[in-house]
Structure formats: C-alpha cells, structure tokens
Design an enzyme around this catalytic site. Sequence first.
Site, mmCIF file in Angstrom:
data_model
loop_
_atom_site.group_PDB
_atom_site.id
_atom_site.type_symbol
_atom_site.label_atom_id
_atom_site.label_comp_id
_atom_site.label_asym_id
_atom_site.label_seq_id
_atom_site.Cartn_x
_atom_site.Cartn_y
_atom_site.Cartn_z
ATOM 1 N N ASP A 21 0.829 -1.202 0.000
ATOM 2 C CA ASP A 21 0.000 0.000 0.000
ATOM 3 C C ASP A 21 0.869 1.259 0.000
ATOM 4 O OD1 ASP A 21 -2.306 1.471 0.022
ATOM 5 O OD2 ASP A 21 -2.698 1.214 2.158
ATOM 6 N N ASN A 23 1.467 3.374 -3.056
ATOM 7 C CA ASN A 23 2.060 3.815 -4.320
ATOM 8 C C ASN A 23 1.613 5.224 -4.714
ATOM 9 O OD1 ASN A 23 3.380 1.368 -4.641
ATOM 10 N ND2 ASN A 23 1.825 0.494 -5.985
ATOM 11 N N TRP A 26 2.964 7.867 -2.329
ATOM 12 C CA TRP A 26 4.387 8.111 -2.595
ATOM 13 C C TRP A 26 4.545 9.049 -3.791
ATOM 14 C CZ3 TRP A 26 7.497 7.317 -6.841
ATOM 15 C CH2 TRP A 26 8.881 7.429 -6.630
ATOM 16 N N HIS A 38 2.998 3.581 -9.102
ATOM 17 C CA HIS A 38 2.746 2.168 -9.393
ATOM 18 C C HIS A 38 3.987 1.516 -10.021
ATOM 19 C CE1 HIS A 38 -1.373 2.325 -8.182
ATOM 20 N NE2 HIS A 38 -1.716 3.197 -9.113
ATOM 21 N N TRP A 70 -11.077 -2.569 -9.313
ATOM 22 C CA TRP A 70 -11.678 -2.375 -10.635
ATOM 23 C C TRP A 70 -12.509 -1.099 -10.681
ATOM 24 C CZ3 TRP A 70 -9.569 -4.891 -14.379
ATOM 25 C CH2 TRP A 70 -9.109 -6.208 -14.202
ATOM 26 N N LEU A 132 11.023 -20.922 -4.031
ATOM 27 C CA LEU A 132 10.114 -19.918 -3.478
ATOM 28 C C LEU A 132 8.849 -19.907 -4.318
ATOM 29 C CD1 LEU A 132 9.483 -17.430 -1.630
ATOM 30 C CD2 LEU A 132 10.547 -16.010 -3.399
#
Length: 241
Positions: A21, A23, A26, A38, A70, A132
């Site tokens: 959370d 983006n 920032w 993003h 969306w 991983l």
Amino acid sequence: MNLEEQVRQGKMPRHIAIIMDGNRRWAKKNLMPSKIGHREGSLRVIDLVKNCSSLGIEYLTVYAFSTENWGRDKQEVDYIMNLLVEFVKKELNYLNENNVKLNLLGNLDDLPEKTRDEVMRSIETTKNNNKLILNIALSYGSRTEITDAVKKIITDCENKKINIDEINEESFKKYLYTYDIPDPDLLIRTSGEMRVSNFLLYQLAYTEFYFTDVLWPEFNKDELLKAIYSFQSRKRRYGKN
C-alpha cells in the site's frame, strides 16, 4: 551483530503475505503522477522476491490488485494491467533461473486478455520450480473466494462427491484459492493503514501482523528485516495458552 545476522539466527516465517500500500501517496509526496508510484512499486516486488529467497522464505504472497480496485479510474486500471504484463515479461527469466514458481490467486476471467495470457504463460513456465512460491493476488477478494468455496461445496454435496458431515476446517480449505499453500505466518502492511482490506480473511486467523508507516515504494530489505525481527520476538500461542 547487525540486524540481518540476528534475523538469520532466528526462526524464519515460512510464509509472508504483504499488502503493498502507498504507491499513489508516494507519487503525490514526490510530486509525480500516480502511474509513477505504481511503476516504482512494481520494482520493489522483484527486490522483495530476491530478499525473501535469500532468507529462505518458502512462500510469498503479494496483494497486487483487489476486486474493489476495478472501481478505480479506467486509465489507472489499464496502466496497472499493462505494468503487470511488463513486469512478468521482464522478470520471467530471473524467476525461472532462480527456481521461483509463480502462482495466481484470484479470478483470471476478470483480466484483460493480454494480461491473462502473459500470466498463464509465466505460470506454465515456472510450474516445476520449488525454492520460493510467489503468489500474486490479482483481481482477488477474500469474500468472493469464500463465497465461491461455499458454492463449490454445495455443488459437490449435490453431486454426492462429499457428504455434509465431512465438511470441516480442513476440507473447507481445499476449496479456497490457497488449497495447497500454508497459512501466512506474517502479514505486512505498508503505508500506515491498519486493516486487512478483504485479503486472506480465512487464512489470517493466527497470522502475526506487522504494520509500518513506510510507503510501499520505499519498502526495502532493511524494512523487511525489521518486520521479520518483530515476528521472531513474538510467542505464537494459537489460543492454547
């Protein structure tokens, strides 16, 4: 002894989940368009994968795009979908060469065709990797996941594939997107928000939470180590004592 050395001596979480959370905040803080936030945030994902792999984390789940997202501006949504295609194309060789398996949690049918095709290609390419497991929660909503699970159980009951008396916590898990994934040990949420936002509601029952004010594009290895160190200082009782 530095923080990384201390963390490496402690018990590692097997599965880390992250709500990425901040983006857009920032970008605003740095006087940039949202799309740059993003893009910067997407760069942190591969850094996170590399750091988790180095630390021996087995499962990493990142909340990339929710069912609620969306409802955002179409241009922003389109940009995020194209950014995902770009990320997968760019990093696929690294993921495959470093034994990282890509997995998707969410509804593939909701995705644009180009995004869906690229994700499926990457899943197929990395399907045999096992160092991983990188789960990308994309077009994901936990309430939808649980609702879909209930529908599948009802269908299986009607088709005599399962008896109602056989439904319990363990059998229910088999109907979730995460049916073959252990529950997260540690949930990290960046940007100072203290909620789970429809993310893994069933799976987080006994997960340890770590909230940080750091915005996602600023989340680096040191911040990851701080979160793991906090996790290692806690005693997990699972309600037993």
